[in-house]
Enzyme design. Structure first.
Site, short mmCIF file in Angstrom:
data_model
loop_
_atom_site.label_atom_id
_atom_site.label_comp_id
_atom_site.label_asym_id
_atom_site.label_seq_id
_atom_site.Cartn_x
_atom_site.Cartn_y
_atom_site.Cartn_z
N HIS A 283 98.21 68.80 39.03
CA HIS A 283 99.39 68.47 38.22
C HIS A 283 100.56 69.37 38.58
O HIS A 283 100.44 70.57 38.67
CB HIS A 283 99.09 68.44 36.73
CG HIS A 283 98.70 69.75 36.09
ND1 HIS A 283 99.61 70.65 35.63
CD2 HIS A 283 97.48 70.28 35.83
CE1 HIS A 283 98.98 71.68 35.09
NE2 HIS A 283 97.69 71.50 35.20
N ASP A 295 98.10 77.53 37.61
CA ASP A 295 98.00 76.32 36.80
C ASP A 295 99.33 75.61 36.80
O ASP A 295 100.19 75.92 36.01
CB ASP A 295 97.57 76.68 35.38
CG ASP A 295 97.29 75.45 34.53
OD1 ASP A 295 97.16 74.34 35.09
OD2 ASP A 295 97.22 75.59 33.29
N GLU A 329 100.43 66.88 32.72
CA GLU A 329 99.05 67.20 32.29
C GLU A 329 99.07 68.08 31.05
O GLU A 329 98.31 67.86 30.12
CB GLU A 329 98.28 67.89 33.41
CG GLU A 329 96.79 68.07 33.12
CD GLU A 329 96.44 69.30 32.31
OE1 GLU A 329 95.35 69.32 31.72
OE2 GLU A 329 97.26 70.24 32.21
N GLU A 330 99.94 69.08 31.06
CA GLU A 330 99.92 70.04 29.93
C GLU A 330 100.28 69.36 28.62
O GLU A 330 99.92 69.82 27.57
CB GLU A 330 100.86 71.22 30.21
CG GLU A 330 100.51 72.03 31.46
CD GLU A 330 99.18 72.78 31.37
OE1 GLU A 330 98.44 72.60 30.38
OE2 GLU A 330 98.91 73.57 32.30
N ASP A 356 92.32 71.55 39.29
CA ASP A 356 93.08 72.13 38.18
C ASP A 356 92.30 73.27 37.55
O ASP A 356 92.08 73.30 36.34
CB ASP A 356 93.41 71.04 37.14
CG ASP A 356 94.30 71.56 36.02
OD1 ASP A 356 94.93 72.63 36.19
OD2 ASP A 356 94.37 70.90 34.96
N HIS A 428 98.09 80.13 31.28
CA HIS A 428 99.10 79.79 30.29
C HIS A 428 99.87 80.99 29.77
O HIS A 428 100.40 80.96 28.65
CB HIS A 428 98.49 79.02 29.10
CG HIS A 428 97.99 77.66 29.46
ND1 HIS A 428 97.49 76.76 28.52
CD2 HIS A 428 97.91 77.00 30.64
CE1 HIS A 428 97.13 75.64 29.12
NE2 HIS A 428 97.37 75.76 30.42
ZN ZN Z 1 97.11 74.28 31.83
ZN ZN Z 2 96.17 72.68 34.49
#
Ligand code: ZN
Ligand code: ZN
Length: 471
Positions: A283, A295, A329-330, A356, A428
């Site tokens: 993503h 990420d 995606e998030e 991912d 994150h």
């Molecule tokens: Zn994520």
């Molecule tokens: Zn991710």
């Protein structure tokens, strides 16, 4: 090295033509596939393309929260990159989402002693009033304790859950704790809470909180929610043991309905069966705190690097390889958008998987049900062994968040398991930046992905029939 690879390719082609008359199956003989796949894997280990891709993305674009101008810039950047790398049919498929934009965020203990807390708003959270919420906390050491609280027992309070997340190579600690962030705010609101704080879903000990999306339930009031940095959650535990604690919380996120996003697509068209598709991706969107390096800059770079190496082969595999860089995606939007737009061709998607899970090495591959003991499984196992990866006999449960809806529509999913022992140290957080990526480990992941992708596209493996063997 280049000469050696050419030799590999020539040998593979010769073996293919020699064996073609003898082979009873339709596809190329396994020796030829194995030779070509191992050549690809070795080439990937020294190919700078994947690291260059994520370095450029995180440097020239930076964070790229879905639905924002930053993500739009990333889409333009990605299209140009795929075209320059020689992909076919490069385009972006639009969809809309409810975009969420972080505002200011602060939390302060006001009693018993004023102290600042390190927090970050959860994606999707509603705002507090401009002046914030000040209330006494009700602290729960585990999520189950919160769920056991009686309706009304949290009225007027800020619920705080400080359950720890378990560190595990396969990331299963995150799965086990996910509901604390996803469902916790609504569960607290059902019991009367006016706001919600959780100990970050992370395995570090730094004062950088971990964001991530929540999912409000329809049958509960929507209350503001944020994650505490891990040392701050522990500070609250100690203070709460001494007596009542009051916190002032100010969160001012906003939302934009019908914000635009895109899934970026590029293909390596198949030479014989172009309508049969091996779909791989990652993503392109990221959270806004860091630069989305592990990420999922790493994931899109891994899938890109693997497909690009195959695109550069003198002989294209028979099936099409489709690279999809998912766009939200998030925020949980892009996989459903993709599956919805491609309902008519799901039967033609041979297999799908998303990278991912960071930038470290792939230690195992999980195939769709029934495939591990098959000829394909055995071939794959031999091809990835020199790269330090094994075939896991357990079937893949899922192919990644963006693959879930395709899988529901019947598409077989694969899972390439990356070493995630430290993935949730920075996941994150503001610390998700390029310096955390080791190019050697990233390239090992590219190598394993390229071997799998090549074998799936060059062979005639049918994962659907392997899942339901003839009796
Ligand atoms: Zn994520
Ligand atoms: Zn991710």
């Amino acid at each position: 090295m280049v000469k050696l690879l050419r030799l590999f390719a020539v040998a593979a082609a010769l073996a293919a033509s020699a064996a073609a008359t003898m082979a009873t199956a339709d596809g190329p003989p396994p020796e030829a596939l194995a030779a070509a796949a191992s050549g690809l894997g070795q080439k990937a280990l020294n190919d700078p393309a994947a690291f260059d891709f994520v370095a450029s993305l995180t440097t020239e674009i930076g964070q790229r929260l879905a639905g924002t101008d930053a993500h739009r810039r990333a889409v333009t950047w990605a299209e140009a990159r795929l075209k320059a790398a020689g992909f076919d049919n490069v385009h972006s498929e639009p969809f809309t989402l409810r975009a969420w934009i972080r505002g200011t965020e602060s939390a302060d203990i006001v009693a018993p002693v004023p102290q600042h807390l390190a927090i970050t708003t959860l994606g999707g959270s509603v705002a507090t009033d401009a002046e914030g919420i000040e209330a006494e906390i009700a602290l729960f050491h585990s999520y189950d304790e919160l769920l056991a609280a009686a309706p009304g027992s949290l009225t007027g309070k800020i619920a705080v859950v400080t359950q720890r997340m378990v560190r595990a190579q396969d990331g299963s600690g995150y799965g086990a704790a996910n509901a604390i962030r996803r469902a916790g705010p609504s569960e607290a609101a059902k019991r009367g809470a006016v706001a919600y704080l959780l100990r970050s879903l992370g395995t570090d000990s730094h004062r950088l909180p971990h964001t991530g999306a929540l999912n409000y339930m329809d049958n509960a009031p929507r209350i503001p929610a944020a994650a505490l940095a891990i040392p701050d959650a522990e500070q609250l535990e100690r203070l709460a043991a001494l007596g009542p604690v009051r916190i002032k919380l100010v969160l001012t996120p906003t939302v934009a309905d019908n914000a635009p996003s895109w899934n970026v697509v590029g293909e390596v068209r198949g030479s014989e069966r172009p309508d049969e598709i091996v779909l791989i991706g990652g993503h392109l969107d990221s959270w806004d705190l860091g630069t989305g390096a592990t990420d999922d800059g790493a994931g899109v770079a891994i899938a890109f690097g693997a497909a690009r190496l195959i695109a550069a082969l003198p002989q294209r595999p028979r099936r099409t390889i489709r690279l999809v860089l998912f766009g939200a995606e998030e925020m949980d939007f892009s996989g459903a958008a993709y599956a919805g737009a491609h309902q008519a061709e799901t039967a033609g998607i041979v297999v799908a998987g998303e990278a991912d899970f960071g930038a470290r090495n792939v230690y195992a591959i999980q195939l769709p049900p029934g495939a591990a003991p098959s000829d394909f499984g055995q071939l794959l196992q031999r091809a990835i062994a020199p790269l330090g990866a094994i075939l896991d006999r357990r079937a893949a449960l899922g192919g990644g968040d963006d693959i879930r809806d395709l899988q529901k529509a019947g598409v077989p999913a694969i899972s390439l398991r990356q070493d995630g022992m430290d993935y949730f140290d920075i996941h994150h957080t503001a610390d998700d930046t390029l310096d955390k990526i080791d190019p050697r480990q990233l390239n090992q992941a590219v190598a394993v992905w390229s071997v799998f992708t090549y074998l799936a596209a060059a062979s005639d493996v049918d994962f659907r029939s392997l899942a339901t063997p003839a009796k």
